[in-house]
Design an enzyme around this catalytic site. Structure first.
Site, mmCIF file in Angstrom:
data_model
loop_
_atom_site.group_PDB
_atom_site.id
_atom_site.type_symbol
_atom_site.label_atom_id
_atom_site.label_comp_id
_atom_site.label_asym_id
_atom_site.label_seq_id
_atom_site.Cartn_x
_atom_site.Cartn_y
_atom_site.Cartn_z
ATOM 1 C CG PHE A 141 -1.738 1.295 0.986
ATOM 2 C CD1 PHE A 141 -3.144 1.561 0.504
ATOM 3 C CD2 PHE A 141 -1.320 1.973 1.760
ATOM 4 C CE1 PHE A 141 -4.251 2.106 0.929
ATOM 5 C CE2 PHE A 141 -2.409 3.115 1.870
ATOM 6 C CZ PHE A 141 -3.375 3.085 1.753
ATOM 7 C CG ASP A 226 5.815 3.793 1.599
ATOM 8 O OD1 ASP A 226 5.749 4.380 3.223
ATOM 9 O OD2 ASP A 226 4.522 3.521 1.651
ATOM 10 C CE LYS A 255 -0.943 5.729 7.464
ATOM 11 N NZ LYS A 255 -0.460 4.884 6.587
HETATM 12 C C1 LIG Z 1 -0.876 5.026 5.319
HETATM 13 C C2 LIG Z 1 0.416 5.106 3.747
HETATM 14 C C3 LIG Z 1 0.436 5.632 2.799
HETATM 15 C C4 LIG Z 1 -0.226 6.811 2.271
HETATM 16 O O1 LIG Z 1 -0.255 7.998 3.375
HETATM 17 P P1 LIG Z 1 -1.712 8.707 3.489
HETATM 18 O O2 LIG Z 1 -1.310 10.332 4.435
HETATM 19 O O3 LIG Z 1 -2.970 8.678 3.621
HETATM 20 O O4 LIG Z 1 -1.136 9.222 1.906
HETATM 21 C C5 LIG Z 1 1.062 5.199 1.761
HETATM 22 N N1 LIG Z 1 2.299 4.204 2.547
HETATM 23 C C6 LIG Z 1 2.257 3.464 3.167
HETATM 24 C C7 LIG Z 1 2.881 2.572 3.605
HETATM 25 C C8 LIG Z 1 0.928 3.624 4.070
HETATM 26 O O5 LIG Z 1 0.609 2.985 5.651
#
Ligand SMILES: *Cc1c(COP(=O)(O)O)cnc(C)c1O
Length: 406
Positions: A141, A226, A255
């Site tokens: 994701f 990521d 986050k």
């Molecule tokens: C939450 C998340 C995203 C997206 O972040 P947003 O602030 O919702 O755009 C991307 N990568 C990972 C691994 C995430 O947990």
């Protein structure tokens, strides 16, 4: 105030909000530490942390101070001008990591968008137009913009939005052979969550990440981590790459980075960053003084041996009790994760019931998360009090006990 805007209820959501979410039946109105209160005054323990965001709980006095102090000074100037909180935060982030340069965004998806665009631009500048392939992992994701849903490894998020973005290949996570079969001179980047969060808290193996690093080097492909969910103290290290001892070329953070204030960041080296020249990319709000002031204060607090060691200690408290609940009720097959990113995997007979656990927990005064239909996820404050862990797990046990009786 006695007008129609005063009395807000959950039913209003269905009236005025686009239906792409299905929030819980109650509306939180206040938070302090790891406790939250809803409109009726009901108190909840927060094991969700706003999806791994509220890294210091709710209304942490140091963050409230940083925010209100900055709010008195300067809110926004755009990137036509720079600002002190952004520069201060960038210095702190580069001092604390492999990176030399930082690009600020407003969310995780935007940080990834910047990382992916930079990887393509870098390859384009160095090797020409043919080197644009991005390799990503199934079930990964990376956000919800068009580029990031296409890169993310879940078709349900990218289907039905017109033609797919070209040059993206998905392969199984934690499978080095699969990567060695598809990586080539045309690969510009490999993007990985060192710990897949949304798809169930899956940890990469150390040897796998080491092998990925080597394959990227052999093919002149950039390695993007990521760390939007795994980063900023959540694993007991500032970033998970430091736990693994494998350094990426580009790292994305969001986050927990803002402790509840929206911010994202892309970190990289000078050598790569120079390909993001003037005018190649940008955002109006990125590096906003309010966000950067809060994030800088959060970093000072979190990046200390005491807090990071506390994350690991709290993990053990969660794990042992969750294992006990799992044994007693036959609900979990195993508990996985690291630090305060924990997945309780539902056993065979409970498969698909993470939503039931989420709802039952809510009824008992506990906020948890799902990570797919088969995993209950916990991503609480990194400084959650031990008493709150205990109380929250008592509530979880009551919720599960109730589910076994129904
Ligand atoms: C939450 C998340 C995203 C997206 O972040 P947003 O602030 O919702 O755009 C991307 N990568 C990972 C691994 C995430 O947990």
């Amino acid at each position: 105030m006695s007008d129609i805007y005063e009395y807000i209820t959950r039913a209003d959501f269905d009236q005025v909000m686009t239906p792409n979410y299905s929030p819980a039946g109650f509306i939180p109105v206040r938070g302090l530490g790891s406790r939250v209160w809803d409109q009726s005054g009901r108190e909840l323990v927060d094991f969700a942390g706003g999806i791994a965001v509220n890294s210091l709980g709710h209304a942490h006095p140091v963050l409230v101070h940083a925010l209100t102090e900055q709010a008195q000074k300067l809110w926004h100037v755009s990137n036509v001008f720079t600002n002190e909180p952004a520069l201060r935060l960038a210095k702190k982030l580069t001092d604390a990591t492999f990176a030399d340069k930082v690009f600020f965004a407003n969310s995780g998806a935007e940080a990834n968008e910047a990382a992916l665009k930079l990887a393509r631009r870098y390859a384009h500048d160095l090797c020409g137009a043919e080197k644009y392939e991005i390799i990503s992992m199934t079930n990964s994701f990376h956000g919800r913009t068009l580029f990031t849903v296409n890169v993310g490894g879940q078709a349900k998020y990218s289907d039905g939005f017109g033609p797919k973005i070209e040059g993206i290949t998905h392969i199984p996570f934690n499978d080095l052979t699969a990567l060695s079969e598809v990586i080539s001179a045309k690969t510009c980047a490999v993007i990985i969550e060192p710990i897949q969060g949304e798809s169930g808290v899956q940890l990469a193996d150390k040897a796998y990440l080491e092998g990925v690093r080597q394959l990227c080097d052999e093919n002149s492909a950039l390695l993007i981590f990521d760390e939007i969910q795994s980063g900023f103290g959540r694993t007991g290290h500032l970033y998970a790459y430091q736990h693994y001892g494998v350094t990426p070329d580009i790292l994305t953070s969001a986050k927990s980075l803002g402790g509840g204030f929206p911010i994202g960041a892309m970190l990289t080296t000078s050598q790569i960053a120079k390909h993001l020249g003037v005018g190649t990319h940008g955002t109006t709000y990125g590096g906003n003084p309010l966000a950067c002031a809060v994030s800088g204060a959060a970093l000072d607090l979190i990046n200390t041996p005491e807090i990071l060691a506390g994350v690991t200690a709290k993990h053990l408290k969660f794990k042992s009790r969750l294992e006990q609940i799992g044994r007693q009720y036959g609900v979990f097959s195993h508990i996985r994760g690291i630090g305060l990113l924990i997945g309780a995997v539902l056993s065979e007979s409970w498969r698909g019931r993470a939503k039931d656990v989420f709802n039952a927990a809510g009824s008992e005064g506990l906020m948890v998360l799902q990570a797919g239909p088969d995993v209950v996820r916990f991503a609480p404050s990194l400084v959650i009090a031990d008493a709150d862990i205990k109380e929250g797990l008592n509530r979880l046990e009551r919720a599960i006990s109730r589910l076994t009786q129904s």
